[in-house]
Design a protein around this motif. Sequence first.
Motif, PDB file in Angstrom:
ATOM      1  N   ASP A 148       0.674  -1.024   0.040  1.00 29.73           N
ATOM      2  CA  ASP A 148      -0.313   0.035   0.037  1.00 29.73           C
ATOM      3  C   ASP A 148       0.799   1.226   0.063  1.00 29.73           C
ATOM      4  OD1 ASP A 148      -2.992  -1.294   0.651  1.00 29.73           O
ATOM      5  OD2 ASP A 148      -1.637  -2.320   2.240  1.00 29.73           O
ATOM      6  N   ILE A 149       0.420   2.463  -0.772  1.00 31.53           N
ATOM      7  CA  ILE A 149       1.197   3.451  -0.728  1.00 31.53           C
ATOM      8  C   ILE A 149       0.027   4.870  -0.372  1.00 31.53           C
ATOM      9  CG2 ILE A 149       2.763   5.046  -2.532  1.00 31.53           C
ATOM     10  CD1 ILE A 149       3.716   2.119  -4.225  1.00 31.53           C
ATOM     11  N   GLU A 151      -0.145   8.595   0.308  1.00 25.50           N
ATOM     12  CA  GLU A 151       0.477   9.824   0.025  1.00 25.50           C
ATOM     13  C   GLU A 151       0.028  11.400   0.186  1.00 25.50           C
ATOM     14  OE1 GLU A 151      -0.357  12.274  -1.712  1.00 25.50           O
ATOM     15  OE2 GLU A 151      -1.662  11.647  -3.684  1.00 25.50           O
ATOM     16  N   PRO A 161      -4.058   9.685  -7.026  1.00 25.32           N
ATOM     17  CA  PRO A 161      -2.230   9.785  -6.575  1.00 25.32           C
ATOM     18  C   PRO A 161      -1.620  10.958  -7.161  1.00 25.32           C
ATOM     19  CG  PRO A 161      -3.336   7.277  -7.296  1.00 25.32           C
ATOM     20  CD  PRO A 161      -4.167   8.358  -7.935  1.00 25.32           C
ATOM     21  N   ALA A 165       3.681   8.893  -5.875  1.00 23.06           N
ATOM     22  CA  ALA A 165       3.873   8.340  -6.183  1.00 23.06           C
ATOM     23  C   ALA A 165       2.537   6.622  -7.032  1.00 23.06           C
ATOM     24  CB  ALA A 165       1.644   7.728  -5.186  1.00 23.06           C
ATOM     25  N   LEU A 166       2.593   7.063  -8.386  1.00 18.49           N
ATOM     26  CA  LEU A 166       2.599   6.028  -9.211  1.00 18.49           C
ATOM     27  C   LEU A 166       3.428   5.956  -9.360  1.00 18.49           C
ATOM     28  CD1 LEU A 166      -0.113   8.054 -11.241  1.00 18.49           C
ATOM     29  CD2 LEU A 166      -0.604   6.027  -9.961  1.00 18.49           C
ATOM     30  N   GLY A 169       4.421   2.522  -7.291  1.00 21.18           N
ATOM     31  CA  GLY A 169       4.095   2.154  -7.761  1.00 21.18           C
ATOM     32  C   GLY A 169       4.436   1.060  -8.813  1.00 21.18           C
ATOM     33  N   ARG A 180      -1.395  -0.729  -3.279  1.00 19.73           N
ATOM     34  CA  ARG A 180      -2.649   0.695  -3.748  1.00 19.73           C
ATOM     35  C   ARG A 180      -2.155   1.484  -2.951  1.00 19.73           C
ATOM     36  NH1 ARG A 180      -5.550  -5.056  -0.546  1.00 19.73           N
ATOM     37  NH2 ARG A 180      -3.904  -4.164   0.890  1.00 19.73           N
ATOM     38  N   TYR A 181      -3.202   2.417  -3.549  1.00 17.35           N
ATOM     39  CA  TYR A 181      -3.317   4.005  -3.937  1.00 17.35           C
ATOM     40  C   TYR A 181      -3.930   4.154  -2.147  1.00 17.35           C
ATOM     41  CZ  TYR A 181      -0.250   3.019  -7.360  1.00 17.35           C
ATOM     42  OH  TYR A 181       0.764   2.638  -7.820  1.00 17.35           O
ATOM     43  N   SER A 183      -4.366   8.771  -0.983  1.00 17.27           N
ATOM     44  CA  SER A 183      -4.591  10.023  -0.803  1.00 17.27           C
ATOM     45  C   SER A 183      -4.430  10.974   0.073  1.00 17.27           C
ATOM     46  CB  SER A 183      -4.792  10.925  -2.063  1.00 17.27           C
ATOM     47  OG  SER A 183      -3.743  10.097  -3.226  1.00 17.27           O
ATOM     48  N   HIS A 193       5.314  10.132   1.488  1.00 21.69           N
ATOM     49  CA  HIS A 193       5.320   8.954   0.992  1.00 21.69           C
ATOM     50  C   HIS A 193       5.598   7.726   1.683  1.00 21.69           C
ATOM     51  CE1 HIS A 193       5.510  12.228  -2.838  1.00 21.69           C
ATOM     52  NE2 HIS A 193       4.548  11.316  -2.511  1.00 21.69           N
ATOM     53  N   VAL A 195       5.724   4.080   1.670  1.00 22.97           N
ATOM     54  CA  VAL A 195       5.267   2.649   0.985  1.00 22.97           C
ATOM     55  C   VAL A 195       5.008   1.365   1.740  1.00 22.97           C
ATOM     56  CG1 VAL A 195       6.099   1.224  -0.624  1.00 22.97           C
ATOM     57  CG2 VAL A 195       6.546   3.543  -1.042  1.00 22.97           C
TER      58      VAL A 195
END
Length: 242
Positions: A148-149, A151, A161, A165-166, A169, A180-181, A183, A193, A195
């Motif tokens: 999971d990220i 931000e 996001p 973040a992308l 990813g 998964r994101y 925001s 950020h 991770v």
Amino acid sequence: MTNPNTKDAVRVLVHGASGRMGQAVLRLAAERQDLRVVAAVSRGVPAQRVVDGVPQFAASELGGAPGFDVGIDFSLPQGFDPILALCLERGAAFVSGTTGLGENQRDALDVAARSIPVLSASNFSLGVAVLGELVERAAAMLRGWDCDIVESHHVHKQDAPSGTALTLGEFAALGGAEPRYASLRAGDIVGEHTVQFATAGERIELIHRATNRDIFARGALHAAVQLSSRAPGLYRLRDLIS
């Protein structure tokens, strides 16, 4: 004031000069002896034509900018195409931190890289460049763990996001994870950020926190100087860390 016009100084055009990042790039560039800002380009017509020795241009006047070795772009997607086209026309390297680009614009970067050195990054922090490598390695070693990220940015940031973040990813995916994101937009947060890799009974977090936008401007200027002497191609920030 701008730096002395030394023989070996890299000539830089700053596109998106009136924005937060553009202003930081201009301020920090003035402290360096290895580069010289020859033009600052903003969306609107400038109130002054020369500020601290730097000629000012509106985006509509972009074609009239003097010769330059590297274009640094921190603008918006709608201003991206003209500056990339100008760098191609002039044979100048292109450094861009503009996020939210469309698929056609990303394809245009690939095409441009056949003719000029190109670096498009969502984050110019040297720390984030290292973080990407750590994420990729962790993902490869922690197969099957949740990724999971999360931000967090200031309330004025439009894309979510975030581009960073992308990008993180993408590194996770290279290692085999399925990120998964999430925001958050709050206050004046410059950028955070996290991770996270998690499984039953344990969790690993890799975190980067930016407390000052100057780190991004310094990274962009570092990239500009390094890229100015490189062959055409598509570069990553970590390719330019020595």
